[in-house]
Design a protein around this motif. Sequence first.
Motif, PDB file in Angstrom:
ATOM      1  N   THR A  17       0.841  -1.196   0.000  1.00  0.00           N
ATOM      2  CA  THR A  17       0.000   0.000   0.000  1.00  0.00           C
ATOM      3  C   THR A  17       0.875   1.245   0.000  1.00  0.00           C
ATOM      4  O   THR A  17       0.639   2.190  -0.769  1.00  0.00           O
ATOM      5  CB  THR A  17      -0.944  -0.017   1.218  1.00  0.00           C
ATOM      6  N   ALA A  18       1.899   1.218   0.857  1.00  0.00           N
ATOM      7  CA  ALA A  18       2.792   2.372   0.906  1.00  0.00           C
ATOM      8  C   ALA A  18       3.438   2.584  -0.456  1.00  0.00           C
ATOM      9  O   ALA A  18       3.437   3.698  -1.008  1.00  0.00           O
ATOM     10  CB  ALA A  18       3.852   2.156   1.984  1.00  0.00           C
ATOM     11  N   ALA A  19       3.936   1.512  -1.037  1.00  0.00           N
ATOM     12  CA  ALA A  19       4.642   1.635  -2.317  1.00  0.00           C
ATOM     13  C   ALA A  19       3.712   2.142  -3.415  1.00  0.00           C
ATOM     14  O   ALA A  19       4.070   3.045  -4.182  1.00  0.00           O
ATOM     15  CB  ALA A  19       5.232   0.278  -2.698  1.00  0.00           C
ATOM     16  N   ASP A  20       2.503   1.561  -3.487  1.00  0.00           N
ATOM     17  CA  ASP A  20       1.577   1.970  -4.545  1.00  0.00           C
ATOM     18  C   ASP A  20       1.168   3.429  -4.389  1.00  0.00           C
ATOM     19  O   ASP A  20       1.046   4.166  -5.368  1.00  0.00           O
ATOM     20  CB  ASP A  20       0.329   1.078  -4.532  1.00  0.00           C
ATOM     21  N   LEU A  21       0.922   3.835  -3.143  1.00  0.00           N
ATOM     22  CA  LEU A  21       0.473   5.213  -2.927  1.00  0.00           C
ATOM     23  C   LEU A  21       1.597   6.193  -3.223  1.00  0.00           C
ATOM     24  O   LEU A  21       1.376   7.252  -3.814  1.00  0.00           O
ATOM     25  CB  LEU A  21      -0.054   5.392  -1.501  1.00  0.00           C
ATOM     26  N   ILE A  22       2.805   5.823  -2.835  1.00  0.00           N
ATOM     27  CA  ILE A  22       3.948   6.693  -3.137  1.00  0.00           C
ATOM     28  C   ILE A  22       4.076   6.841  -4.654  1.00  0.00           C
ATOM     29  O   ILE A  22       4.259   7.933  -5.178  1.00  0.00           O
ATOM     30  CB  ILE A  22       5.233   6.116  -2.510  1.00  0.00           C
ATOM     31  N   ALA A  23       3.909   5.695  -5.335  1.00  0.00           N
ATOM     32  CA  ALA A  23       3.988   5.732  -6.798  1.00  0.00           C
ATOM     33  C   ALA A  23       2.913   6.625  -7.397  1.00  0.00           C
ATOM     34  O   ALA A  23       3.083   7.204  -8.469  1.00  0.00           O
ATOM     35  CB  ALA A  23       3.864   4.319  -7.364  1.00  0.00           C
ATOM     36  N   LYS A  24       1.802   6.719  -6.694  1.00  0.00           N
ATOM     37  CA  LYS A  24       0.696   7.546  -7.179  1.00  0.00           C
ATOM     38  C   LYS A  24       0.848   9.000  -6.732  1.00  0.00           C
ATOM     39  O   LYS A  24      -0.038   9.824  -6.942  1.00  0.00           O
ATOM     40  CB  LYS A  24      -0.636   6.999  -6.644  1.00  0.00           C
ATOM     41  N   GLY A  25       1.947   9.288  -6.036  1.00  0.00           N
ATOM     42  CA  GLY A  25       2.204  10.666  -5.629  1.00  0.00           C
ATOM     43  C   GLY A  25       1.554  11.069  -4.322  1.00  0.00           C
ATOM     44  O   GLY A  25       1.473  12.253  -3.997  1.00  0.00           O
ATOM     45  N   VAL A  26       1.076  10.094  -3.585  1.00  0.00           N
ATOM     46  CA  VAL A  26       0.466  10.415  -2.292  1.00  0.00           C
ATOM     47  C   VAL A  26       1.574  10.500  -1.239  1.00  0.00           C
ATOM     48  O   VAL A  26       2.529   9.731  -1.274  1.00  0.00           O
ATOM     49  CB  VAL A  26      -0.566   9.341  -1.896  1.00  0.00           C
ATOM     50  N   HIS A  27       1.427  11.429  -0.347  1.00  0.00           N
ATOM     51  CA  HIS A  27       2.430  11.604   0.696  1.00  0.00           C
ATOM     52  C   HIS A  27       2.209  10.565   1.791  1.00  0.00           C
ATOM     53  O   HIS A  27       1.241  10.644   2.539  1.00  0.00           O
ATOM     54  CB  HIS A  27       2.351  13.021   1.280  1.00  0.00           C
ATOM     55  N   VAL A  28       3.112   9.608   1.842  1.00  0.00           N
ATOM     56  CA  VAL A  28       3.024   8.585   2.881  1.00  0.00           C
ATOM     57  C   VAL A  28       3.940   9.009   4.014  1.00  0.00           C
ATOM     58  O   VAL A  28       5.161   9.069   3.833  1.00  0.00           O
ATOM     59  CB  VAL A  28       3.394   7.191   2.332  1.00  0.00           C
ATOM     60  N   THR A  29       3.356   9.333   5.146  1.00  0.00           N
ATOM     61  CA  THR A  29       4.158   9.949   6.208  1.00  0.00           C
ATOM     62  C   THR A  29       4.949   8.919   6.999  1.00  0.00           C
ATOM     63  O   THR A  29       5.985   9.260   7.552  1.00  0.00           O
ATOM     64  CB  THR A  29       3.271  10.779   7.158  1.00  0.00           C
ATOM     65  N   ALA A  30       4.469   7.690   7.070  1.00  0.00           N
ATOM     66  CA  ALA A  30       5.235   6.667   7.792  1.00  0.00           C
ATOM     67  C   ALA A  30       4.651   5.291   7.541  1.00  0.00           C
ATOM     68  O   ALA A  30       3.470   5.162   7.220  1.00  0.00           O
ATOM     69  CB  ALA A  30       5.224   6.942   9.295  1.00  0.00           C
TER      70      ALA A  30
END
Lengths: 986, 95, 190
Positions: free
Chosen positions: A338-351
């Motif tokens: 989830t973290a990886a996919d969201l980061i790839a989508k440009g979402v700011h994953v804080t931790a």
Amino acid sequence: MNKQINRLNGGLIDHDQSLSFKFDGKRFQGHPGDTLASALLANGVRLMGRSFKYHRPRGVLTSGSEEPNALVELRSSGRQEPNTRATVAELYDGLAANSQNRWPSLERDVLSINDLFSNFLTAGFYYKTFMWPKAFWEKLYEPIIRNAAGLGSITGEDDPDVYDKGFLHCDLLVIGAGPAGLMAALTAGRAGARVILADEDFVLGGRLNAESIEVGGVAASDWAAHALAELSAMDNVRVLPRTTVIGAFDHGIYGAVERIADHLPTPASGQPRQIMWRIYSKRALLCAGATERPIAFSNNDRPGIMLAGAMRAYANRWAVRAHEQVAVFTNNDDGHRTAADLIAKGVHVTAVIDTRADAPSVDGTELFAGAQVIGSKGRLGLNSVTIRTDKGFTREIICGGLAVSGGWNPNVHLTCHQRGRPKWDEDLAAFVPGDNLPVGMTVAGAAAGAMSTYGALRTGAEGAIAALSDLDIPAGVPELPEAEDSPVKLRPFWHVSEGKGRAWIDLQNDVTVKDVKLAHQENYVSVEHLKRYTTLGMATDQGKTSNMAGLAVMAELTGKSIPETGTTIFRPPYTPMAMGALAGRAVGKHFHPVRETPSHKWAIEQGAVFTEVGDWLRAQWFPKEGETHWRQSVDREVLQTRASVGVCDVTTLGKIDVQGADAAEFLNKIYANGFAKLAVGKVRYGLMLREDGIAYDDGTAARLAEDHFVVTTTTANAVLVYRRMEFARQCLWPDLDVQLISTTEAWAQYAVAGPNSRKLLEKIVDACFDLSNEAFPFMSCAEITICEGCRARLFRISFSGELAYEIAVPTRYGDAMIRALMEAGEEFDVVPYGTEALGVMRIEKGHAAGNELNGTTTALNLGMGRMVSKKKDCIGNIMSEREGLNQPDALRLVGFKPVDPGQQVVAGGHLMKADGPVDAAHDQGYVTSAAFSPVLQSSIGIGYLKDGAERTGEVLRLANPLEGTEVKVEVVSAHFVDPDGGRQRA
Amino acid sequence: MIIDHPLLGPRDAQEFVYLGDATLIDRPDWQAENAAEAFHDYLYLRDNPAGEHRELWYHEQGDRSWLVVTRNTLTHEITSVELARDVARARGRGR
Amino acid sequence: MHKLKAITPLGRTEPKTDNFTGLSITENPARALATLTARLGHETACTAQVSAFIGCDLPGPGKSVVGETYGAIWIAPSSWMIEADHTGHELIAQELKPVAGETASVVEQTDAWCRFDITGSAADDLFERLCNVDVRAMNSDTATRTTIHHIGCYLWCRKAGFEYSVLGPRSSAGSLHHALVEVAQAVCPV
């Protein structure tokens, strides 16, 4: 217009088209392919509902049918449906939904005050709190609680939509169209088997549409679309999208609900809203996937906290981010996706907070290995979470969304519908299908614990091949596409102990870790008790996301393992379904089919009032102009029949044709009285007993030829008598030469009764047939012709006690015959009579009917004891000799008249002696039928009285203690009219 | 449930009417010395096993055959389906 | 000819037809029916005599035949429904009786049943929503008893996938017709 602030690019939605919808009256925009939940998230709406008990603000937890929180009222008026999961409600233009269980608004809900009293409202509170005073429960407590609790509402208006039922047949039913299901269907479809592929989603592919992975070198969702295109092109494969297989029943039968029109504002003209399919499968392959489970922690219910797989699905499939800043809390590697996919989508994953000290590293965000989330903040939505790091420090992580993953549970539900029990898989820390599956079912993919994409594809293909091999259908092993095959890496972690707030396990029922502890403390340790005490796992989601955590906490408390603690098993339906789908088209006046008599059309023209007798519609009486009360019509019909002639449609009586060399012997066996000596051309009354000696049914048997009888039954027992006769023929006397067939419907039959009945009939019966008393006496029958050559059957039998006949013609001529009878009878002032007058006349004559043959009475009670032949074998004769049924003071059928003619005899009343107590010990008998006799101008009744034959003239009290009435009645003969039978023999 | 009708093949149990223990075929001799007792036992003393059971089913919405179905009442497994008429003859009810 | 005028099971003077895209439902009162049941021990003789008379072999379980004048469907062990045109064969039972002689019992059934003929490519879609018969696997010249809207019926497949007849109890013709037409509207797009 609201901006879709959380909308991303890509996904399986049509960005070019916009759909307008309303939530709580506020207008939003979404796109085709959205669900209500994805569209709300896109618009920045996190708060979607209030919880069941404490009215806590809640947001969406999942992206599928397991959703516990985001329940809304969809549509309005008759179509309003409560508790619709926003996660599966497909968006359409003009959709209108409202949140539930809040007042006055979702943001400001008065009853959220319940949350402050949560200490009083813990598990089992209503078993303890509202005990005194007792009377207050029904009047006060329960209404208040019911008003405060509960979820959505209905309007009480009729559902305007129709629902169909249907029946499908296949070699292989594939349940679920994820990677396993698609591969299975492809394998079986290519082998030429009849395949049904059903999936609850409107886009097939399961997790293939929710992940950023590739299958066979193309995007997983594209691979799914290609597979689907291939399947759709096969004649032997039926693809059912929007179809939930709701239950596994005996011998390969499955129930499935197809939602034809739930994604439309209203169904297309003539179309049902849903179809309930009954699927007959030779084999079934369950490819139902898996459901992610949360980790419980303090205040883990704030809107914005959702399952990691769901957050990923919203991003990948629906192009929606949960929030601009999100964090991940996980105990397994899948959460990292989830973290990886969201980061790839440009979402700011804080931790990424991983409970495992040895968690793998992540790129693009901070990893807290060996850490736990111990609390959350935010009023109507998440603002931040507090974590305890592996070093013991606390830290505040800013996030508006938290993706939580505690691992995945295989969807074993359907494997349990035949009482199969799942077994524990230590590697997955989850239950997988057990060994006692429903007959014909196998499981593949994540549902079977094969959690990787490749594993799903492989087991899907293997499952299909194995199932088809059972059916001797050879299936080639398909070339499996390349796909990820990562192992499950997980360390079980169920709930965070630390934290000030409540840690929620069951979001739908507001059950917390503390509630489970309370249940344990009070010794409700069995899972079944736990469920009922805390309500864990109840209601619309049936604990799909919560049962495991509840079990895990209980296991911890009892010091047992989870499999030792047990698991609840599952019942149909898999997800909630509309009652309408179960009813199908059998609603309103089509609840059951009707049967119309041959004179139906004519009776309508006469303004008849109808009554239902089973499925039959029979004319009850025929009101004439000026008659304002049914008694006026009925009295007139009786008097006119007895004075001249009346006609009644008696087609509804059962008619069974009995033929064969042994027909007479057969009738001897099924009737208590003898038929062997009945002459051809004669009719005899027959009494049927049950084998236990109790009277069952009565009717007549007419002997049309040496080897040919027509038996009549009462209307109500026509089917049952036919069934029993077949039993006697096939099972008891299999070598009697006798053939049975029902002819009830083949003949239109009318009773023609009254002193002028012969004169009337002589006008329509062809002249060559002599109807004189000498030529055609009482209890005769003949095949004749009427109206210049129409074949007919004539029986001289009487239910009214008058000179009477029953005449039958082929049904198609029944309408013409009633008109002919009325026309011919005009000069006699003929009257049509209905079932009411029929009933009055048979009571006046003292004939037994259904009220008298009530399942407790014997031939002796009916005054027919001597009819039971002792010289032959017949059903019931041995047992009818039992001592208890032959007491000297046995009940006997007699008549009753009120001593005061102004008073009424009431059926159901019990008879007591003139003096003495009114109680069961002094019961003398009871009245079975009563009517007003227009002939005697008095209320009359018939019924059973102890030693009744010897008590004529005695005055009794007819007591009705329920209504507090008592009527003095005199015992008389049951034959009020023409007791010596002279009229019917005239 | 599906009942494999000896003549018509697999049919949905919904088409059938259930009667119960197939010993109802064994109706006692009405002229026997102990007829009353035998009929009492025939009527009232039937087994209701949790397990394999021979039962009478009537194909009312079908060909009107009475069938003897051997069914496990716990698992619903059906191991044999016979025409009741054949069973009755085999049990000596024929001429 | 006698003076009594017949009405159809739906209570009309002329049979009713309902047309849909890909389907037609027609009330057919023009067939006469009789049941023929072999007497015990005369099964072979009955089958032979009647088969010779109607010009085709009496069918086995689940089967039906259509000959030049007569048709037959199997309804129970050693029992058939025989049909012919009502015009000219209204007394079909009386025709069959002397043929079968002592080998069978014959009962007039013409008006016990209503019959709807269903023709068109959507027929399978229709029956799939009406009864549990595996209609898509049904062969031509087969017939089976089934339940439609709680009504016991015979479903007779005359031409697989295209031409069927439903025989239902005449008294429920209205309910049966309602069920057929309502579902036809659902399966036949306007």
